[in-house]
Enzyme design. Structure first.
Site, PDB file in Angstrom:
ATOM      1  CB  THR A  67      -0.917   0.002   1.228  1.00 28.78           C
ATOM      2  OG1 THR A  67      -1.831   1.090   1.136  1.00 28.78           O
ATOM      3  CG2 THR A  67      -0.126   0.104   2.517  1.00 28.78           C
ATOM      4  CD  GLU A 119      -2.687  -0.154   5.595  1.00 31.09           C
ATOM      5  OE1 GLU A 119      -1.823   0.715   5.393  1.00 31.09           O
ATOM      6  OE2 GLU A 119      -3.796  -0.169   5.017  1.00 31.09           O
ATOM      7  CE  LYS A 157      -9.254   4.189  -1.336  1.00 31.16           C
ATOM      8  NZ  LYS A 157      -9.746   3.632  -0.068  1.00 31.16           N
ATOM      9  CD1 TRP A 210      -4.511   3.969  -0.811  1.00 32.66           C
ATOM     10  CD2 TRP A 210      -5.318   6.033  -0.568  1.00 32.66           C
ATOM     11  NE1 TRP A 210      -5.416   3.939   0.215  1.00 32.66           N
ATOM     12  CE2 TRP A 210      -5.931   5.202   0.390  1.00 32.66           C
ATOM     13  CE3 TRP A 210      -5.685   7.385  -0.613  1.00 32.66           C
ATOM     14  CZ2 TRP A 210      -6.864   5.672   1.292  1.00 32.66           C
ATOM     15  CZ3 TRP A 210      -6.618   7.849   0.297  1.00 32.66           C
ATOM     16  CH2 TRP A 210      -7.205   6.993   1.236  1.00 32.66           C
TER      17      TRP A 210
END
Length: 533
Positions: free
Chosen positions: A181, A327, A436, A441
């Protein structure tokens, strides 16, 4: 007294999921649409059996416990076989996003220390953009119409000549999968998923008040298998025995709708951008597709506007909103209408359905305000959402990003929320200034830094502005150096050396000064107020 004995210490490993697919759901379809549009059909059982031979082939190449095996693949049957084989043999399957810039992919494979990579032949050009920056022990190519290039191994040949592996005993806390990420600096961070986390997540998403996956379902994950394990749907399908339809790279509205119709899909999942284009297609040709089997569309990755819910309701189709992050494996909350709201007016129902939902079982939430106190669940107070649970990361790979976790073990999401008396969250803002776009992202900080490396740019601030198609797009606000000039195309060209095309700002605004706080930081809230319209 029980003599200390309670229940069997049965390991929650993905081996059990793969074996269940092989033993109980062997005949369930796995349908793949290839890049050329052709349809390939196999079964969960065939994928599980091929995974045993694939694992032996990888072991013969030197892959062992804890080794990273990268994938550069679409949503396709071979990717499912990698999902099965690599964790079950004790290694770690690491999915790569082919949409990323070559520099980001270079960093990611180097940080992960991937030893082997499996690439679909249609993505060889993407692979070529970073292949010389990292040493892979072996490159394996899924070739459909031609032999693997010289110096690379052919996927089918490897499987054909290998003996089936008898799965080793896997500790449930052993790592099985890995995704990256992005953080506030834009540097990707590795999230490593244990077998236990993936198994529990697979069971949780199948619950009736979550996504409600069952053996009666036909699942079409539009969300890529390189994006947080396709939200856990491939493993849920294997566990529950749902049919699986894998769309490959063709994700335009017409192609997805055709596939939903022909394969009688009951549930599909993706980011709002996909569903917005699908809604446009349905509005334009409402009689073209027979979607009577489609029971629910899961939307995640970004907040779904109320207009999207209303639009699909007009076509008799139900959108269910969910929230999660890389996550969190990723599912954390689901917005299912409570029983006591079933008979309420439409406005009340839409207001609830437009929220990000209630936490799934074993997924704890809380929110902390700027004074470091926890907010009341009164739907008024706002705070940063913090979460914990058995499928929530406790840290990042290589120890980066420690400040994203609290001293008592909660993950700081960076999302600013309100929480109502039911525990249903509504995301209001983000504490970070990430953009976003289409569920992905984009780092405003990285864009700003690279813009300010341009000789004509003195200052740059990048903000997120609403976009009807992508949810958000980056807008760059610039102060040029005295006597210097620059136009948007020059600036996009400058950025293209570091960023993928979809990450580039949609608009450039030129100003004489950028408002600052007392401490010298850009006042991005003022910029949003000025330029959002």
């Amino acid at each position: 007294m029980t003599n200390g004995l309670t229940m069997d210490d049965y390991p929650l490993s993905l081996t059990a999921v793969v074996e269940r697919a092989e033993q109980f759901h062997s005949t369930k379809d796995v349908v793949t649409r290839r890049p050329d549009g052709s349809i390939a059909r196999t079964t969960l059982g065939a994928c599980a059996r091929r995974a045993r031979r694939l694992a032996t082939a990888l072991a013969d190449l030197g892959i062992g416990d804890g080794d990273k095996v990268a994938t550069l693949l679409w949503n396709q049957a071979e990717h499912l076989e990698m999902y099965f084989a690599v964790p079950s043999m004790g290694a770690i399957v690491h999915t790569l996003n082919p949409r990323l810039h070559a520099d980001e992919l270079t960093f990611i494979v180097g940080d992960a220390q991937d030893r082997v990579i499996v690439v679909d032949e249609s993505l060889l050009e993407v692979f070529d953009s970073f292949r010389l920056t990292h040493h892979f022990d072996h490159v394996i190519v899924v070739a459909h119409d031609r032999p693997a290039p010289a110096g690379m191994l052919d996927y089918e040949t490897l499987i054909a000549t290998a003996e089936p592996m008898i799965w080793p005993l896997i500790d449930e806390r052993q790592a099985g999968a890995m995704c990256y990420t992005s953080g506030t600096t834009g540097r990707p961070k590795g999230v490593v998923y244990s077998h236990r986390a993936i198994v529990l997540h697979s069971m949780a998403v199948a619950l009736p008040d979550a996504l409600g996956v069952s053996t009666q379902d036909t699942l079409l994950p539009v969300v890529p298998m390189f994006h947080v394990n396709a939200w856990g749907l491939p493993y849920a399908a294997a566990l529950l025995g749902a049919r699986l339809v894998l769309p490959g790279p063709k994700l335009d509205a017409v192609s997805i709708l055709d596939l939903i119709e022909t394969e009688k899909v009951t549930m599909t999942a993706g980011v709002p951008t996909v569903w917005m284009t699908m809604l446009d297609a349905l509005d334009a040709q409402p009689q073209r597709w027979d979607l009577r089997h489609l029971d629910r569309l899961i939307v995640g990755g970004a907040a779904a506007p109320r207009s999207l819910l209303e639009g699909f309701d007009r076509h008799g189709l139900r959108v269910v909103q969910a929230w999660g992050m890389t996550e969190t494996s990723p599912m954390g909350t689901v917005s299912r209408l409570p029983a006591d709201l079933e008979n309420c007016d439409d406005n009340t129902k839409y207001d609830f359905r437009a929220r990000q939902g209630v936490a799934m079982p074993f997924f704890d939430i809380r929110a902390r305000n700027e004074d470091d106190g926890f907010i009341e669940w009164d739907d008024v107070a706002m705070g940063e959402l913090e979460v914990r649970g058995p499928w929530v990361a406790s840290g990042y790979h290589n120890g980066t990003g420690a400040d994203s976790f609290t001293d008592d073990g909660w993950f700081r999401t960076g999302d600013i929320v309100r929480i109502d008396h039911r525990g249903c969250i509504r995301i209001c803002d983000r504490s970070k200034d990430l953009v976003k776009s289409g569920g992905e992202w984009i780092s405003s900080v990285d864009l700003e830094n690279h813009l300010m490396a341009h000789p004509s740019v003195a200052e740059a601030a990048v903000i997120a502005v609403p976009d009807t198609k992508w949810g958000e797009r980056p807008l760059a606000v610039l102060v040029l150096r005295s006597g210097m000039t620059a136009d948007p195309e020059q600036l996009r060209e400058h950025l293209s050396s570091e960023f993928a095309r979809w990450q580039l700002p949609e608009r450039f605004e030129f100003v004489s000064t950028i408002p600052r706080t007392a401490t010298g930081k850009f006042k991005k809230r003022d910029l949003r107020d000025q330029f959002t319209a």
